[in-house]
Motif scaffolding. Structure first.
Motif, PDB file in Angstrom:
ATOM      1  N   VAL A 188      70.630  53.740  48.701  1.00 34.66           N
ATOM      2  CA  VAL A 188      70.365  54.097  47.304  1.00 34.66           C
ATOM      3  C   VAL A 188      68.871  54.197  47.036  1.00 34.66           C
ATOM      4  CG1 VAL A 188      70.736  53.430  44.907  1.00 34.66           C
ATOM      5  CG2 VAL A 188      72.534  53.037  46.583  1.00 34.66           C
ATOM      6  N   LEU A 189      68.098  53.326  47.655  1.00 35.13           N
ATOM      7  CA  LEU A 189      66.655  53.276  47.408  1.00 35.13           C
ATOM      8  C   LEU A 189      65.870  53.963  48.521  1.00 35.13           C
ATOM      9  CD1 LEU A 189      66.421  49.556  46.221  1.00 35.13           C
ATOM     10  CD2 LEU A 189      66.739  51.600  44.822  1.00 35.13           C
ATOM     11  N   ALA A 190      66.509  54.904  49.209  1.00 33.14           N
ATOM     12  CA  ALA A 190      65.846  55.564  50.343  1.00 33.14           C
ATOM     13  C   ALA A 190      64.574  56.276  49.913  1.00 33.14           C
ATOM     14  CB  ALA A 190      66.808  56.560  50.999  1.00 33.14           C
ATOM     15  N   ASN A 191      64.600  56.927  48.771  1.00 30.73           N
ATOM     16  CA  ASN A 191      63.427  57.692  48.325  1.00 30.73           C
ATOM     17  C   ASN A 191      62.230  56.796  48.032  1.00 30.73           C
ATOM     18  OD1 ASN A 191      61.898  59.884  47.651  1.00 30.73           O
ATOM     19  ND2 ASN A 191      62.864  60.242  45.680  1.00 30.73           N
ATOM     20  N   PRO A 192      62.350  55.761  47.184  1.00 27.53           N
ATOM     21  CA  PRO A 192      61.189  54.886  46.960  1.00 27.53           C
ATOM     22  C   PRO A 192      60.749  54.136  48.208  1.00 27.53           C
ATOM     23  CG  PRO A 192      63.131  54.046  45.828  1.00 27.53           C
ATOM     24  CD  PRO A 192      63.458  55.419  46.275  1.00 27.53           C
ATOM     25  N   LEU A 193      61.708  53.756  49.071  1.00 30.35           N
ATOM     26  CA  LEU A 193      61.325  53.083  50.310  1.00 30.35           C
ATOM     27  C   LEU A 193      60.521  54.017  51.213  1.00 30.35           C
ATOM     28  CD1 LEU A 193      64.597  51.117  51.190  1.00 30.35           C
ATOM     29  CD2 LEU A 193      62.423  50.170  50.387  1.00 30.35           C
ATOM     30  N   GLN A 194      60.926  55.286  51.265  1.00 31.54           N
ATOM     31  CA  GLN A 194      60.186  56.248  52.062  1.00 31.54           C
ATOM     32  C   GLN A 194      58.791  56.469  51.505  1.00 31.54           C
ATOM     33  OE1 GLN A 194      61.511  57.861  55.019  1.00 31.54           O
ATOM     34  NE2 GLN A 194      59.298  58.026  55.158  1.00 31.54           N
ATOM     35  N   SER A 195      58.653  56.424  50.196  1.00 35.39           N
ATOM     36  CA  SER A 195      57.328  56.560  49.581  1.00 35.39           C
ATOM     37  C   SER A 195      56.414  55.417  49.986  1.00 35.39           C
ATOM     38  CB  SER A 195      57.465  56.614  48.054  1.00 35.39           C
ATOM     39  OG  SER A 195      58.219  57.737  47.645  1.00 35.39           O
ATOM     40  N   VAL A 196      56.970  54.198  50.037  1.00 30.93           N
ATOM     41  CA  VAL A 196      56.170  53.036  50.449  1.00 30.93           C
ATOM     42  C   VAL A 196      55.738  53.189  51.908  1.00 30.93           C
ATOM     43  CG1 VAL A 196      56.229  50.551  50.853  1.00 30.93           C
ATOM     44  CG2 VAL A 196      57.262  51.506  48.783  1.00 30.93           C
ATOM     45  N   LEU A 197      56.650  53.622  52.760  1.00 28.52           N
ATOM     46  CA  LEU A 197      56.311  53.805  54.170  1.00 28.52           C
ATOM     47  C   LEU A 197      55.279  54.919  54.350  1.00 28.52           C
ATOM     48  CD1 LEU A 197      59.858  53.478  55.792  1.00 28.52           C
ATOM     49  CD2 LEU A 197      58.018  51.787  55.768  1.00 28.52           C
ATOM     50  N   ASP A 198      55.391  55.969  53.552  1.00 29.01           N
ATOM     51  CA  ASP A 198      54.415  57.055  53.640  1.00 29.01           C
ATOM     52  C   ASP A 198      53.012  56.586  53.273  1.00 29.01           C
ATOM     53  OD1 ASP A 198      56.333  58.760  54.488  1.00 29.01           O
ATOM     54  OD2 ASP A 198      56.266  60.124  52.772  1.00 29.01           O
ATOM     55  N   ARG A 199      52.930  55.669  52.312  1.00 29.56           N
ATOM     56  CA  ARG A 199      51.607  55.155  51.929  1.00 29.56           C
ATOM     57  C   ARG A 199      50.938  54.422  53.079  1.00 29.56           C
ATOM     58  NH1 ARG A 199      51.988  52.750  45.741  1.00 29.56           N
ATOM     59  NH2 ARG A 199      52.584  54.730  44.728  1.00 29.56           N
ATOM     60  N   VAL A 200      51.754  53.824  53.931  1.00 29.97           N
ATOM     61  CA  VAL A 200      51.197  53.119  55.089  1.00 29.97           C
ATOM     62  C   VAL A 200      50.927  54.095  56.226  1.00 29.97           C
ATOM     63  CG1 VAL A 200      51.613  51.309  56.788  1.00 29.97           C
ATOM     64  CG2 VAL A 200      52.397  51.000  54.431  1.00 29.97           C
ATOM     65  N   PHE A 256      50.661  57.428  56.166  1.00 29.68           N
ATOM     66  CA  PHE A 256      49.757  58.543  55.839  1.00 29.68           C
ATOM     67  C   PHE A 256      48.734  58.098  54.798  1.00 29.68           C
ATOM     68  CE2 PHE A 256      54.058  60.456  56.564  1.00 29.68           C
ATOM     69  CZ  PHE A 256      53.824  60.854  57.869  1.00 29.68           C
ATOM     70  N   ALA A 257      48.154  56.927  55.053  1.00 27.18           N
ATOM     71  CA  ALA A 257      47.212  56.365  54.074  1.00 27.18           C
ATOM     72  C   ALA A 257      46.005  57.261  53.852  1.00 27.18           C
ATOM     73  CB  ALA A 257      46.749  54.984  54.542  1.00 27.18           C
ATOM     74  N   ASP A 258      45.602  58.016  54.876  1.00 30.72           N
ATOM     75  CA  ASP A 258      44.415  58.852  54.745  1.00 30.72           C
ATOM     76  C   ASP A 258      44.761  60.311  54.488  1.00 30.72           C
ATOM     77  OD1 ASP A 258      45.627  59.199  57.157  1.00 30.72           O
ATOM     78  OD2 ASP A 258      43.779  59.336  58.328  1.00 30.72           O
ATOM     79  N   ALA A 259      46.003  60.587  54.096  1.00 31.31           N
ATOM     80  CA  ALA A 259      46.424  61.977  53.849  1.00 31.31           C
ATOM     81  C   ALA A 259      47.183  62.058  52.525  1.00 31.31           C
ATOM     82  CB  ALA A 259      47.288  62.498  54.990  1.00 31.31           C
ATOM     83  N   PRO A 260      46.467  61.948  51.400  1.00 30.99           N
ATOM     84  CA  PRO A 260      47.155  61.953  50.094  1.00 30.99           C
ATOM     85  C   PRO A 260      47.895  63.254  49.802  1.00 30.99           C
ATOM     86  CG  PRO A 260      44.767  62.101  49.820  1.00 30.99           C
ATOM     87  CD  PRO A 260      45.007  61.786  51.248  1.00 30.99           C
ATOM     88  N   GLU A 261      47.341  64.378  50.252  1.00 34.59           N
ATOM     89  CA  GLU A 261      48.018  65.650  50.004  1.00 34.59           C
ATOM     90  C   GLU A 261      49.345  65.722  50.756  1.00 34.59           C
ATOM     91  OE1 GLU A 261      47.260  67.917  47.885  1.00 34.59           O
ATOM     92  OE2 GLU A 261      45.482  66.827  47.205  1.00 34.59           O
ATOM     93  N   LEU A 262      49.370  65.208  51.971  1.00 38.93           N
ATOM     94  CA  LEU A 262      50.609  65.182  52.734  1.00 38.93           C
ATOM     95  C   LEU A 262      51.641  64.285  52.061  1.00 38.93           C
ATOM     96  CD1 LEU A 262      52.288  65.856  55.233  1.00 38.93           C
ATOM     97  CD2 LEU A 262      51.117  63.974  56.422  1.00 38.93           C
ATOM     98  N   ARG A 263      51.199  63.120  51.584  1.00 41.71           N
ATOM     99  CA  ARG A 263      52.115  62.226  50.882  1.00 41.71           C
ATOM    100  C   ARG A 263      52.685  62.891  49.643  1.00 41.71           C
ATOM    101  NH1 ARG A 263      47.970  58.329  51.191  1.00 41.71           N
ATOM    102  NH2 ARG A 263      47.923  58.236  48.903  1.00 41.71           N
ATOM    103  N   ARG A 264      51.821  63.582  48.917  1.00 43.50           N
ATOM    104  CA  ARG A 264      52.268  64.240  47.689  1.00 43.50           C
ATOM    105  C   ARG A 264      53.277  65.341  47.999  1.00 43.50           C
ATOM    106  NH1 ARG A 264      47.695  65.685  46.177  1.00 43.50           N
ATOM    107  NH2 ARG A 264      47.175  63.747  45.100  1.00 43.50           N
ATOM    108  N   ALA A 265      53.010  66.108  49.046  1.00 46.79           N
ATOM    109  CA  ALA A 265      53.931  67.190  49.411  1.00 46.79           C
ATOM    110  C   ALA A 265      55.278  66.636  49.870  1.00 46.79           C
ATOM    111  CB  ALA A 265      53.310  68.053  50.508  1.00 46.79           C
ATOM    112  N   ARG A 266      55.258  65.585  50.675  1.00 50.50           N
ATOM    113  CA  ARG A 266      56.513  64.992  51.134  1.00 50.50           C
ATOM    114  C   ARG A 266      57.294  64.395  49.967  1.00 50.50           C
ATOM    115  NH1 ARG A 266      57.685  63.346  56.173  1.00 50.50           N
ATOM    116  NH2 ARG A 266      58.296  61.282  55.435  1.00 50.50           N
ATOM    117  N   ALA A 267      56.606  63.739  49.042  1.00 52.79           N
ATOM    118  CA  ALA A 267      57.284  63.162  47.877  1.00 52.79           C
ATOM    119  C   ALA A 267      57.907  64.255  47.017  1.00 52.79           C
ATOM    120  CB  ALA A 267      56.301  62.338  47.054  1.00 52.79           C
TER     121      ALA A 267
END
Length: 439
Positions: free
Chosen positions: A249-261, A263-274
């Motif tokens: 159920v919480l796959a999306n927010p959990l994936q966002s947390v993992l992406d922050r770790v 892809f910490a130096d790639a904000p544009e990539l994180r934004r596109a994936r989100a």
């Protein structure tokens, strides 16, 4: 096994409601009530294997008091805004009174807890009946009110010091009421948003059930092949089911947390994936044939206001009924773009931006006179993502015009005033969109 299934259903529905939109009090409070009920079921499953059953029963008594309190909050959230404040004020005192029997072991303490739980529920539901016209569609209104009355009866039997029915019967009855109410709130929210609910909810429950069976089934098999149900294995089974459902159920927010770790130096990539994840999550909620031509101006303005609030969230815009406007179809044809959900959401963003820019006065980039207020109220918070009342945002990278707007909002425009301006401005944007939409 039945208690584990009931626990899984309550746990899934509670998380599903919260995950739909954590910003909506109706969904969050209904979800919290279901999660507390699931916790009460977990304690019930552990009781036969525990040595200190009295302590666990007291803990279970606290958990079963949370759903009625939470549902009183749901009912208040469905009422006009003037009622919201009193529930927030009394929430902490009411919550503390629920804990009194843990400290003072007496009948009057349990009676005090019963009054503490039942009084807000009865009052809030009475007000909800008075303002029942706010609940739509009509079948959902009837179902919510009828099941709410049954919940009051279940709550009376649960929290009173004595009862003529076995506790498991009463707790089961409350669970049925809570699940029906949770489903009703989900349908009400989907109707309010102009979204579909069946496909999204069906996908979620089937996926959660499959994952729970895979992980919980292993523990169940170990229990069957070993000495049977013990306290550690029962706790492990419940924990495995809860964890499996939560991950789904919480796959999306959990994936966002993992992406922050990751892809910490790639904000544009994180934004596109989100953005892509949000769009994928929103597709099952997208109504393929929304009834736009029969909406009155107030309902159309409401949808426009919500779309403006989601301007920076392409995933949420995908599920907006406004993506099916004829003007959007015409725009895609004119620009020779494929008729796909993301393209429709982008086209809706373009139409909303054009509507906002039409509110802008002809002189300058920013002003503080009355003619600027509607443009400012929409453009800076929604298009630029400015949050003038947030203390956590860093504003050192803003250009001069946006800094001037930020200072003007924070110093001279109360938050409630901005909200009213946004509502009025949304009606103007909706009127522009409506000109090209058949009634």
């Amino acid at each position: 096994m039945v208690s584990v299934v009931a626990f899984g259903v309550a746990w899934w529905l509670g998380l599903y409601l919260i995950a739909r939109d954590p910003k909506k009090p109706t969904l969050v409070r209904a979800g919290v009530g279901l999660l507390a009920y699931a916790a009460a079921l977990a304690v019930e499953a552990l009781l036969p294997h525990a040595q200190s059953q009295d302590v666990l029963r007291e803990v279970q008594g606290v958990f079963v008091c949370v759903p009625p309190l939470a549902w009183s909050g749901v009912a208040v959230a469905l009422l006009p805004e003037k009622y919201h404040r009193w529930w927030r004020i009394w929430l902490v005192p009411l919550g503390l009174l629920v804990l009194v029997p843990l400290v003072i072991d007496s009948e009057w303490a349990r009676l005090l807890r019963a009054v503490d739980v039942l009084l807000p529920l009865v009052v809030s539901l009475g007000l909800l009946v008075r303002h029942r016209a706010r609940l739509r569609p009509a079948p959902v209104r009837t179902a919510l009110l009828v099941v709410s009355m049954l919940l009051v009866l279940s709550a009376v039997l649960v929290v009173l010091p004595t009862s003529f029915l076995p506790s498991w019967v009463v707790v089961t009855g409350m669970g049925v009421d809570l699940v029906l109410l949770g489903l009703g709130i989900a349908v009400f929210d989907a109707f309010d948003e102009g979204q579909a609910i069946r496909a999204d909810m069906g996908r979620s429950v089937l996926t959660a059930a499959a994952i729970a069976v895979v992980f919980g089934g292993q523990v169940g098999l170990a229990m069957a092949l070993s000495s049977g149900a013990t306290l550690p294995l029962t706790a492990l089974l419940l924990g495995s089911v809860a964890a499996a459902i939560s991950v789904q159920v919480l796959a999306n927010p959990l994936q966002s947390v993992l992406d922050r770790v990751a892809f910490a130096d790639a904000p544009e990539l994180r934004r596109a994936r989100a953005e892509l994840r949000e769009a994928g999550e929103a597709l099952p909620r997208r109504a393929n044939d929304p009834v736009l031509d029969g909406l009155d101006d107030a309902e159309f303005a409401k949808l426009t206001r919500r779309a403006l609030g989601n301007y920076g969230d392409l995933g949420r815009l995908v599920s907006s009924p406004l993506t099916m406007l004829p003007s959007i179809t015409e725009g895609l044809v004119e620009r020779n773009l494929p008729d796909q959900p993301l393209e429709r959401a982008n086209e809706l963003k373009r139409l909303l931006l054009n509507g906002i820019l039409q509110l802008k006065p002809s002189e300058g980039e920013f002003g503080t006179s009355d003619e600027w207020r509607y443009y400012n109220a929409l453009y800076f918070p929604y298009v630029l993502g400015l949050r003038p009342y947030s203390r956590r945002d860093r504003n050192d990278k803003l250009d001069d015009t946006t800094k001037r707007a930020l200072q003007w909002f924070s110093r001279t425009v109360p938050e409630r005033t901005l909200y009213n301006w946004q509502n009025a401005a949304a009606k103007l944007v909706a009127a522009g969109l409506r000109q090209r939409t058949p009634r």
